[in-house]
Design an enzyme around this catalytic site. Sequence first.
Site: not given
Ligand code: NAD
Length: 279
Positions: A164, A177
């Site tokens: 991130s 986080y």
């Molecule tokens: P999201 O909530 O849509 O997806 C997260 C996924 O991780 C979900 O499918 C959830 O069920 C799964 N998950 C959570 N705990 C878990 C576990 N213990 N075992 C297996 N799966 C698990 O959110 P997203 O935005 O798609 O996030 C995906 C990644 O991207 C994350 O690592 C997040 O930190 C990172 N991220 C997202 C953003 C953003 O703006 N959306 C920005 C920076 C980083």
Amino acid sequence: MSSTAEAPQDVIPARLLQGQKALVTGANSGIGKATALGLGRAGADVVVNYVAHREAAEEVAEQIASFGVRSAAYEADVSKEEQVVAMTDRMVEEFGTIDILVANAGLQRDARFTEMTLAQWQKVLDVNLTGQFLCAREATKEFRRRGVVPKVSRSAGKIVCMSSVHQLIPWSGHVNYASSKGGVHMMMQTLAQELAPEKIRVNAVAPGAIKTPINHDAWATPEAREDLLRLIPYDRIGDPEDIAHAVVALASDLMDYVVGTTLYVDGGMTLFPGFATGG
Ligand code: NAD
């Protein structure tokens, strides 16, 4: 002015990852889902990991299979060692090997510092950092067992860690986080250094603000959107496909000489836009 143009869906070369087997964690939603679909479009067989909402994971796997590749949904909590080991063992048994790991699963449990419970701190570290450690460790054992197969890829395996911008930008109210992503950064670089001699490439993608359920409140209302856009020089909120495209490229031999790098995919968020007109 902000562009609302849809992210292009058909820009991924269809045979870029042909014959490779990819595991994407947390792939039933958001960035993980778009990435799993992107890898499938690029010709990889894909395991869609999920911890909840099996139907959603199965739908993603069905959509991937419609591209003419193999896909299956596997349940595992990435923070539980025995479940990760069982998942990777099953993938090797059913798919033959693992060529690409996208360690994507992640979550937030936000609170101001002194209100943050140990449970909130621990949960985020367990999933976001320990989860990536466990998945990377098990995938690496398989990369090492198999070695390089030149007609499949120039490397023995690729790991893409989902980090991130908050591996770099401090974030009040989210110390768990930001600490987890700071940890991902150093874990990624250390693994890259340790594993490069074995032709295993470890890199990270650091998304900025991407429209997914994890940050729904940050883009769902016009006011929140306006606030958020002030932090993004490129003046649009990212789509999950923006991240998927970066992961597909990093996992492919197009990027074979890229080792231990974080690719920021953030519309310029890490350019300190507050300094654009002052400072
Ligand atoms: P999201 O909530 O849509 O997806 C997260 C996924 O991780 C979900 O499918 C959830 O069920 C799964 N998950 C959570 N705990 C878990 C576990 N213990 N075992 C297996 N799966 C698990 O959110 P997203 O935005 O798609 O996030 C995906 C990644 O991207 C994350 O690592 C997040 O930190 C990172 N991220 C997202 C953003 C953003 O703006 N959306 C920005 C920076 C980083």
